[in-house]
Design an enzyme around this catalytic site. Structure first.
Site, PDB file in Angstrom:
ATOM      1  N   SER A  73      -6.040  -7.438  11.811  1.00 19.74           N
ATOM      2  CA  SER A  73      -5.951  -8.379  10.702  1.00 19.74           C
ATOM      3  C   SER A  73      -6.822  -9.611  10.999  1.00 19.74           C
ATOM      4  CB  SER A  73      -4.490  -8.748  10.451  1.00 19.74           C
ATOM      5  OG  SER A  73      -4.352  -9.445   9.237  1.00 19.74           O
ATOM      6  N   ASP A 105      -4.148  -0.718   1.999  1.00 16.81           N
ATOM      7  CA  ASP A 105      -3.971  -2.076   2.508  1.00 16.81           C
ATOM      8  C   ASP A 105      -4.272  -3.079   1.401  1.00 16.81           C
ATOM      9  OD1 ASP A 105      -3.989  -4.478   3.863  1.00 16.81           O
ATOM     10  OD2 ASP A 105      -5.172  -3.747   5.558  1.00 16.81           O
ATOM     11  N   HIS A 115      -1.328  -2.243   5.430  1.00 15.29           N
ATOM     12  CA  HIS A 115      -1.881  -3.154   6.427  1.00 15.29           C
ATOM     13  C   HIS A 115      -1.477  -2.775   7.847  1.00 15.29           C
ATOM     14  CE1 HIS A 115      -4.033  -6.736   7.449  1.00 15.29           C
ATOM     15  NE2 HIS A 115      -2.994  -7.338   7.987  1.00 15.29           N
TER      16      HIS A 115
END
Length: 330
Positions: free
Chosen positions: A188, A274, A309
């Site tokens: 991330s 995501d 994610h």
């Protein structure tokens, strides 16, 4: 959440044009030089009691952006004396370095491991951080993604990325590290920062990037309102007419631009559902990775069609371990 980005067949060949500022390279060269002028990166490494028998940990402080002290945890397998390849890991958005026993995967795999604290973050998830950001005074939103958005010199990620580059300098100065075999890794926000470091440090041994933030930023702002991109959108919803200045600032931290300049072997992971960091950004960075160096054959990408994610989660970590072992010969 169903897939919402481009179809997989289109993602595989997605190579969007990126509006790079003419002084992109000069901007980052000057920023790095200013940080280096503050002195050697490593300030201290103090052993701590981590409560573990098989891992040794030190509380590290190094000079980051503008010479500011940045904290980190440096861990090694206990009782191992020879120099080890090192993994420098960057944490996700809103997290700090937490506690020294939280992240043990890389050290258990036999690597030296430096986990960098996120300046001015640490209050949203996990167990906190220990590095303030004394420069977070420019206009912007309350979250890091919107701090200093009106000027690239003031932007939070100019400071965080500079810290990350200096973290590589610091780990190379620590005892028991093979300075020729240093990899960077992150998920991330951490993935976006790792990619930026790969574009700024030419002699890395490897880079591992999962679900990267700051890749394909303009498209991501059109696709998702999830944080952190949503914090930028929220800022623009109040500061109407600031779009041009904000996009100019963001162009200096665009992950695709860093990917084009990178040279180290690279391993990517992405979840096709995501909605936090849309997969088209990761594919764009992967497909344009190392193109300014003539292309990089030593790269791999694993996509997870039904994941968001979290991507491949532990399955992907297992793939990272095998790939890094092969690349580093460790």
């Amino acid at each position: 959440m169903p897939a919402f980005d481009l179809p997989p067949a289109d993602l595989e060949h997605y190579r969007p044009a990126v509006a790079e500022p003419a002084d992109f390279d000069d901007f980052w060269t000057r920023t790095r030089e200013e940080a280096a002028d503050a002195g050697d990166a490593l300030l201290s490494a103090e052993p701590v009691d981590n409560g573990l028998r098989l891992t040794e940990t030190s509380d590290v402080t190094f000079r980051g952006f503008a010479g500011d002290p940045v904290r980190g945890w440096f861990s090694r397998p206990a009782g191992v004396s020879e120099p080890l390849p090192a993994v420098v890991e960057f944490a996700g958005y809103g997290r700090g370095r937490g506690l020294p026993h939280e992240r043990l995967t890389w050290v258990n795999a036999g690597y030296a491991h430096l986990l960098m604290d996120n300046r001015g973050q640490g209050d949203q998830y996990g167990c906190g951080g220990d590095t303030p950001d004394p420069h977070a005074t420019a206009p912007g939103g309350p979250g890091p993604a919107a701090r200093g958005l009106l000027d690239p010199h003031d932007y939070h990620y100019r400071r965080l990325i500079t810290d990350a580059v200096r973290a590589v300098d610091a780990v190379r100065a620590l005892p028991g590290v093979d300075a020729s075999r240093v990899a960077v890794a992150g998920n991330s926000q951490g993935g976006g920062v790792a990619l930026a470091v790969a574009g700024l440090v030419p002699d890395l041994a490897a880079v591992l990037v999962t679900a990267p933030f700051l890749c394909g930023i303009r498209r991501a702002l059109d696709l998702t309102d999830a944080s952190p991109y949503g914090e930028i959108s929220a800022y623009l919803s109040v500061h109407r007419g600031a779009e041009e200045a904000v996009h100019h600032t963001l162009s200096y931290v665009e992950g695709i631009s860093f990917a084009r300049r990178a040279q180290a072997p690279a391993h990517f992971g992405v979840g096709l559902r995501d909605t936090v960091c849309p997969p088209s950004g990761a594919y764009a960075a992967y497909n344009r990775y190392a193109e300014l160096a003539g292309g990089q054959e030593e790269k791999a990408l694993h996509a997870y069609p039904f994941n968001g994610h979290e991507g491949g989660d532990a399955v992907h970590v297992r793939r990272q371990l095998g790939w890094l072992r092969a690349v580093l010969g460790a």
